[in-house]
Enzyme design. Sequence first.
Site, PDB file in Angstrom:
ATOM      1  N   GLY A 264      -8.396 -18.056 -19.669  1.00 44.23           N
ATOM      2  CA  GLY A 264      -7.325 -18.876 -20.471  1.00 44.23           C
ATOM      3  C   GLY A 264      -7.411 -20.420 -20.704  1.00 44.23           C
ATOM      4  CB  SER A 265      -8.745 -23.220 -18.968  1.00 42.51           C
ATOM      5  OG  SER A 265      -9.832 -22.468 -19.543  1.00 42.51           O
TER       6      SER A 265
END
Length: 224
Positions: A187-188
């Site tokens: 997640g980013s």
Amino acid sequence: MRMRDTFIKPMHPEGIRFVAIFAAITIGLFFLSEILGWIGVGFTIWCYYFFRDPERVPPIGEGLIVSPADGVVSLIGAAVPPSELGMPDTPLTRVSVFMSVFNCHVNRTPIEGEITAVAYRPGKFFNASLDKASADNERNSLRIRMTNGQDLAVVQIAGLVARRIVCFVNSGDALQTGERFGLIRFGSRLDVYLPDGVDPQVRVGQTMIAGETVLADLNTPKEK
């Protein structure tokens, strides 16, 4: 193209040890409970899926800037590129692509060019969809000198869950459009700072495919 290839994608080598860890835990869970074991199987499959690394085909055409990440366009607006890249202190159009834990996390070069700077900066881990993540979160920034002499910046930003930014390239490397340059685990977000005078050809909420979806075209005049 075989039907199997539509569903089963190759895994990036960065994911091997994580899948092995998930698999080992899953075996242990089966000794405790069959239900827990099957839950572990589900998470192991997800881990493999997270590190998938499908082949991508960049669009044909000079001056096309493509998305560096799978995900959704979360922000578009003017911002100054990271100071550690040594670029002019002038706001440029920034396009942010948010990656959830279900997106492919292999990052790809937006356009052909030479890497003239790579700069890592530690930071916090706010939700990557927030605007302040660009300034406050851990990040790794690349400055790319395009074949026309202009510069473009692409920034890997850690998110609320992401705790590890991986970059495969160094200053001086010459990359082609869509070539793999890194990944971020779990997640980013990726920010692209377009060259001055270039408008994005995407909208907030649009789904992006790394290495294929066109973000901007250097040959299209900026709207007045």
